[in-house]
Design a protein around this motif. Sequence first.
Motif, PDB file in Angstrom:
ATOM      1  N   TYR A  71      73.129 -29.887 104.369  1.00 38.03           N
ATOM      2  CA  TYR A  71      74.336 -29.720 103.562  1.00 38.03           C
ATOM      3  C   TYR A  71      75.540 -29.518 104.482  1.00 38.03           C
ATOM      4  N   TRP A  72      76.620 -30.216 104.126  1.00 33.75           N
ATOM      5  CA  TRP A  72      77.839 -30.183 104.909  1.00 33.75           C
ATOM      6  C   TRP A  72      79.013 -29.802 104.006  1.00 33.75           C
ATOM      7  N   GLY A  73      80.018 -29.176 104.604  1.00 36.14           N
ATOM      8  CA  GLY A  73      81.245 -28.942 103.872  1.00 36.14           C
ATOM      9  C   GLY A  73      82.112 -30.187 103.843  1.00 36.14           C
ATOM     10  N   GLN A  74      83.294 -30.045 103.298  1.00 37.15           N
ATOM     11  CA  GLN A  74      84.198 -31.196 103.166  1.00 37.15           C
ATOM     12  C   GLN A  74      84.987 -31.444 104.445  1.00 37.15           C
ATOM     13  N   GLY A  75      84.986 -30.480 105.351  1.00 38.73           N
ATOM     14  CA  GLY A  75      85.668 -30.635 106.631  1.00 38.73           C
ATOM     15  C   GLY A  75      87.077 -30.071 106.618  1.00 38.73           C
ATOM     16  N   GLY A 125      87.425 -42.273 116.808  1.00 38.87           N
ATOM     17  CA  GLY A 125      86.928 -43.290 117.722  1.00 38.87           C
ATOM     18  C   GLY A 125      85.638 -42.936 118.431  1.00 38.87           C
ATOM     19  N   LYS A 126      85.054 -41.747 118.188  1.00 35.95           N
ATOM     20  CA  LYS A 126      83.843 -41.333 118.905  1.00 35.95           C
ATOM     21  C   LYS A 126      82.718 -40.899 117.993  1.00 35.95           C
ATOM     22  N   GLY A 127      82.934 -40.853 116.696  1.00 39.71           N
ATOM     23  CA  GLY A 127      81.862 -40.478 115.796  1.00 39.71           C
ATOM     24  C   GLY A 127      81.624 -38.994 115.737  1.00 39.71           C
ATOM     25  N   LEU A 128      80.436 -38.619 115.290  1.00 41.27           N
ATOM     26  CA  LEU A 128      80.101 -37.217 115.114  1.00 41.27           C
ATOM     27  C   LEU A 128      79.658 -36.585 116.427  1.00 41.27           C
ATOM     28  N   GLU A 129      80.128 -35.366 116.655  1.00 42.10           N
ATOM     29  CA  GLU A 129      79.768 -34.621 117.854  1.00 42.10           C
ATOM     30  C   GLU A 129      79.366 -33.201 117.453  1.00 42.10           C
ATOM     31  N   ARG A 178      81.823 -31.889 114.635  1.00 43.28           N
ATOM     32  CA  ARG A 178      83.142 -32.464 114.465  1.00 43.28           C
ATOM     33  C   ARG A 178      83.087 -33.979 114.532  1.00 43.28           C
ATOM     34  N   GLN A 179      84.017 -34.600 113.834  1.00 40.32           N
ATOM     35  CA  GLN A 179      84.165 -36.050 113.881  1.00 40.32           C
ATOM     36  C   GLN A 179      85.429 -36.351 114.649  1.00 40.32           C
ATOM     37  N   VAL A 180      85.251 -36.913 115.815  1.00 41.25           N
ATOM     38  CA  VAL A 180      86.361 -37.194 116.712  1.00 41.25           C
ATOM     39  C   VAL A 180      86.796 -38.635 116.511  1.00 41.25           C
ATOM     40  N   PRO A 237      93.689 -31.688 123.639  1.00 43.07           N
ATOM     41  CA  PRO A 237      93.854 -32.826 122.720  1.00 43.07           C
ATOM     42  C   PRO A 237      92.524 -33.457 122.319  1.00 43.07           C
ATOM     43  N   GLU A 238      91.551 -33.450 123.207  1.00 43.67           N
ATOM     44  CA  GLU A 238      90.250 -34.037 122.879  1.00 43.67           C
ATOM     45  C   GLU A 238      89.431 -33.194 121.901  1.00 43.67           C
ATOM     46  N   ASP A 239      89.919 -32.015 121.549  1.00 42.41           N
ATOM     47  CA  ASP A 239      89.275 -31.228 120.501  1.00 42.41           C
ATOM     48  C   ASP A 239      89.730 -31.663 119.105  1.00 42.41           C
ATOM     49  N   THR A 240      90.681 -32.566 119.046  1.00 46.31           N
ATOM     50  CA  THR A 240      91.166 -33.066 117.763  1.00 46.31           C
ATOM     51  C   THR A 240      90.052 -33.733 116.974  1.00 46.31           C
ATOM     52  N   GLY A 241      89.980 -33.421 115.698  1.00 51.34           N
ATOM     53  CA  GLY A 241      88.976 -34.037 114.846  1.00 51.34           C
ATOM     54  C   GLY A 241      88.833 -33.274 113.541  1.00 51.34           C
ATOM     55  N   VAL A 242      87.917 -33.742 112.725  1.00 53.66           N
ATOM     56  CA  VAL A 242      87.568 -33.046 111.491  1.00 53.66           C
ATOM     57  C   VAL A 242      86.329 -32.199 111.781  1.00 53.66           C
ATOM     58  N   TYR A 243      86.426 -30.927 111.494  1.00 51.78           N
ATOM     59  CA  TYR A 243      85.351 -29.986 111.789  1.00 51.78           C
ATOM     60  C   TYR A 243      84.589 -29.662 110.510  1.00 51.78           C
ATOM     61  N   TYR A 244      83.282 -29.854 110.592  1.00 54.20           N
ATOM     62  CA  TYR A 244      82.407 -29.617 109.459  1.00 54.20           C
ATOM     63  C   TYR A 244      81.487 -28.434 109.733  1.00 54.20           C
ATOM     64  N   CYS A 245      81.300 -27.626 108.725  1.00 58.51           N
ATOM     65  CA  CYS A 245      80.292 -26.581 108.715  1.00 58.51           C
ATOM     66  C   CYS A 245      79.045 -27.174 108.057  1.00 58.51           C
TER      67      CYS A 245
END
Length: 128
Positions: A117-121, A41-45, A37-39, A99-107
């Motif tokens: 390879y990544w999805g679009q999120g 202000g915190k980058g990729l996690e 996930r991309q959170v 709330p800290e789980d908010t972000g864009v989630y990528y497979c």
Amino acid sequence: VQLVESGGGLVQPGGSLRLSCTASGFTFSSYTMGWIRQVPGKGLEWVSAIRSARKGLEWVTAILSTGPTYYAESVKGRFTISRDNTENTLNLQMISLKPEDTGVYYCARRIEHGYDYWGQGTQVTVSS
């Protein structure tokens, strides 16, 4: 190779969401898959991963089997990763969302030294 995520949305704290990722263009059952996930202000996690079935199994057994699962400490006990090799899908069941789980989630598909390879999120927003 194509990975397409779905299932994101807006949910209140304490709520649940189920993310899915449909894979195509490769032998899905042979690869470890993960969620990152991309959170803001915190980058990729890195969030979670699930290994492919043990190598050397008969094809039918491999399709119906999955390997071990792994989780980031921040989601352990709240998120569950799973895969369906017959449908080429990867899932992430999320409960007790914060709330800290908010972000864009990528497979993403795992290879030896990372994810190639990544999805679009898909956007997950946890807010009241």
